[in-house]
Design a protein around this motif. Sequence first.
Motif, PDB file in Angstrom:
ATOM      1  N   SER A 180      32.196  42.718  38.430  1.00  0.00           N
ATOM      2  CA  SER A 180      33.186  43.789  38.588  1.00  0.00           C
ATOM      3  C   SER A 180      32.747  44.730  39.709  1.00  0.00           C
ATOM      4  O   SER A 180      31.560  44.883  39.980  1.00  0.00           O
ATOM      5  N   HIS A 181      33.741  45.319  40.365  1.00  0.00           N
ATOM      6  CA  HIS A 181      33.482  46.207  41.496  1.00  0.00           C
ATOM      7  C   HIS A 181      33.708  47.676  41.155  1.00  0.00           C
ATOM      8  O   HIS A 181      33.313  48.550  41.918  1.00  0.00           O
ATOM      9  N   VAL A 200      34.912  50.582  37.646  1.00  0.00           N
ATOM     10  CA  VAL A 200      35.240  50.825  36.241  1.00  0.00           C
ATOM     11  C   VAL A 200      36.063  52.098  36.157  1.00  0.00           C
ATOM     12  O   VAL A 200      35.680  53.136  36.701  1.00  0.00           O
ATOM     13  N   TRP A 237      41.486  44.514  34.971  1.00  0.00           N
ATOM     14  CA  TRP A 237      41.085  43.961  33.685  1.00  0.00           C
ATOM     15  C   TRP A 237      41.257  45.043  32.629  1.00  0.00           C
ATOM     16  O   TRP A 237      40.437  45.958  32.526  1.00  0.00           O
ATOM     17  N   LEU A 276      37.713  47.198  36.099  1.00  0.00           N
ATOM     18  CA  LEU A 276      37.833  47.214  34.634  1.00  0.00           C
ATOM     19  C   LEU A 276      38.452  48.519  34.168  1.00  0.00           C
ATOM     20  O   LEU A 276      38.072  49.596  34.629  1.00  0.00           O
ATOM     21  N   LYS A 317      37.624  43.387  41.524  1.00  0.00           N
ATOM     22  CA  LYS A 317      37.796  43.363  40.071  1.00  0.00           C
ATOM     23  C   LYS A 317      37.511  44.756  39.535  1.00  0.00           C
ATOM     24  O   LYS A 317      36.411  45.272  39.689  1.00  0.00           O
TER      25      LYS A 317
END
Length: 186
Positions: A82-83, A85, A63, A7, A5
Amino acid sequence: MLKAKILFVGPSESGKSVLANFLSESTEGISSYVPTQGVRILEYEKPNMNGNSKGAGCRFELWDCGGDQKFETCWPALMKDSHGVIIVFNPELPSHLKEIEMWYSCFVQQQQLLDSQCLLIAHHKPGSAGDTENLSLASPLNKLKLIHSSLEEDPEDVRMEFVKYFKSIINLLNESRDREEMSIIT
């Protein structure tokens, strides 16, 4: 298959949706600017990116988070599990340089992510001057990997930078999984 995931965060009108669409090869909303309301989730699959023989690749959830701070109450839910950003900003807007410090603090530091799990993207919109040399970032942002993106000039270079970043996230996930497996065994 691993699942990660990622972001996409940053100020409004920085190019988050454009970059997420570019990566996922989505044509949604390409024609004109429409602010993201809350979040959009796109999928990006990359076979054979794993770097080892433990699987067929990775599925990324991108995302695309709305840049309006009125969605701040939703941020904890977006950040969960989340992994990585990716902070996107327009380097030609001085307000964005100030705002990205807040995005870093909220989405990277509060989650206790490593700086290697964060990618900073100075996104140059079509027709912009694109000065890539004279960008001064405040500490701790100046320690982050920074790439300049211009999809009209060098889209494949931008794609390759994303692939490098995604590979680093996969390596972290593999290391974490290996540690977890070893702790179960011992």
